[in-house]
Design an enzyme around this catalytic site. Structure first.
Site, mmCIF file in Angstrom:
data_model
loop_
_atom_site.group_PDB
_atom_site.id
_atom_site.type_symbol
_atom_site.label_atom_id
_atom_site.label_comp_id
_atom_site.label_asym_id
_atom_site.label_seq_id
_atom_site.Cartn_x
_atom_site.Cartn_y
_atom_site.Cartn_z
ATOM 1 N N LEU A 271 -35.048 29.887 21.366
ATOM 2 C CA LEU A 271 -35.549 29.332 20.184
ATOM 3 C C LEU A 271 -37.230 28.968 20.355
ATOM 4 C CD1 LEU A 271 -32.811 27.325 18.410
ATOM 5 C CD2 LEU A 271 -33.650 29.787 17.748
ATOM 6 N N ARG A 272 -37.476 29.182 21.642
ATOM 7 C CA ARG A 272 -38.849 28.789 21.931
ATOM 8 C C ARG A 272 -40.002 29.758 21.159
ATOM 9 N NH1 ARG A 272 -38.441 27.925 27.172
ATOM 10 N NH2 ARG A 272 -38.323 25.682 27.090
ATOM 11 N N GLY A 273 -39.846 30.903 21.312
ATOM 12 C CA GLY A 273 -40.480 31.858 20.375
ATOM 13 C C GLY A 273 -40.549 31.577 18.961
#
Length: 333
Positions: A271-273
């Site tokens: 989910l860092r993107g």
């Protein structure tokens, strides 16, 4: 040698945008710049740092502490005097040891006076500024791991030689490298907020203009700086206005759904993107003085945010940027 003015850099719009966005919101996570040698990677980073206004710090503090936060670092910060210093820009050379980066026991004082005193490392010097690593793909992996952990947490903890020291270390991490000399591990690439590919310009007029400006700087640095002073001041006002307005920028629920849908479509891991794309789109909106994040902001920042987070398919020769552009066209038209 005189610093090249940020506004005088020819072309490289994507790289300049990534640096500006990171200067507005350090939570984006820094910039990884891949490209050919001699394409202005370090020049652009230094130029942006020199454009920013001096920062206020307590006189004698080795950690660049803000006067309002004095006493939160290992130094006593007893001085009542405040001084202004240039925004720190620290180069991390290849071959730097863990002690040099994190800090270690001051051996001179330990041997001469028997005192246990902490000697700050490069991370302390970069606090509230920029940490630049050229040829980061040649840096030892464990050192890169340490840097990314500190960059993410904003704090450096050192426990060794009978010392336990904790100090703030908030900086914009900028890495550069030539892919031909070795690649970064995917898990390390993922920790950088933005990624930029820089190439040698193909346009003859652009190459000629670069030569002219470099020659003008070498012949008369003061006159060249004066010529671009007004343009750099405009960039500074844009950054300051964006920083002030950033907390007020609205991110509609529809944009959040678009962000998640795009990351899912291109197959970005984790989910860092999504989080980075949301922050970088918001930073772009702030730079443009827009009250709300729009789909156009999302589309502009998507390649910078996601191209280094995509899994490689050995059967698909399509580049990361092209895959993102195809996904954008399919989702949003």
């Amino acid at each position: 040698m005189a610093t090249f003015p940020f506004s005088a850099i020819v072309g490289q719009q994507e790289m300049k945008l990534a640096l500006l966005a990171s200067a507005v919101d350090a939570r984006i996570g820094g910039v990884m710049i891949f490209g050919d040698r001699g394409t202005g990677k370090s020049t652009a980073a230094r130029a942006l740092a020199s454009t920013l206004p001096p920062i206020r710090t307590v006189e004698g503090c080795r950690y660049n502490c803000e006067p309002e936060t004095s006493g939160t670092c290992p130094d006593p910060c007893t001085s009542k005097r405040i001084r202004k210093i240039a925004v720190p820009f620290v180069d991390l050379p290849l071959g730097s040891t863990e002690d040099r980066v994190l800090g270690t026991l001051d051996l001179e004082k330990a041997l001469a006076r028997g005192e246990k005193r902490f000697e700050p490392g490069l991370l302390a010097k970069a606090h509230r500024g920029f940490l630049y690593i050229d040829e980061i793909n040649l840096l030892e992996d464990h050192v890169v791991d340490l840097l990314l952990d500190v960059a993410a947490s904003g704090e450096n903890l050192v426990e060794r030689d009978g010392l336990s020291v904790r100090h703030p270390a908030r900086f914009v991490l900028i890495g550069s490298g030539n892919p031909e000399e070795g690649e970064l591990r995917p898990q390390l690439l993922d920790r950088f907020g933005l990624s930029v590919d820089v190439r040698t310009p193909d346009d003859i007029d652009e190459r000629v203009e670069i030569m002219r400006r470099c020659d003008a700087l070498e012949r008369n640095p003061d006159a060249f700086a004066a010529k671009w002073k007004s343009a750099d001041a405009k960039v500074l006002r844009q950054i300051e206005r964006a920083k002030t307005g950033l907390p007020k920028i609205k991110t509609p629920a529809k944009i959040l759904r678009d962000t998640a849908a795009l990351c899912k479509a291109v197959g970005a891991d984790g989910l860092r993107g999504e989080l980075t794309l949301m922050r970088s789109a918001r930073a772009l909106a702030a730079l443009e003085s827009a009250p709300t994040v729009t789909r156009e902001h999302l589309k502009t920042m998507a390649p910078l945010t996601l191209r280094h987070r995509l899994r490689r398919d050995v059967l698909d020769e399509t580049g990361s940027t092209v895959r993102i552009e195809l996904a954008l066209a399919e989702l949003f038209g």
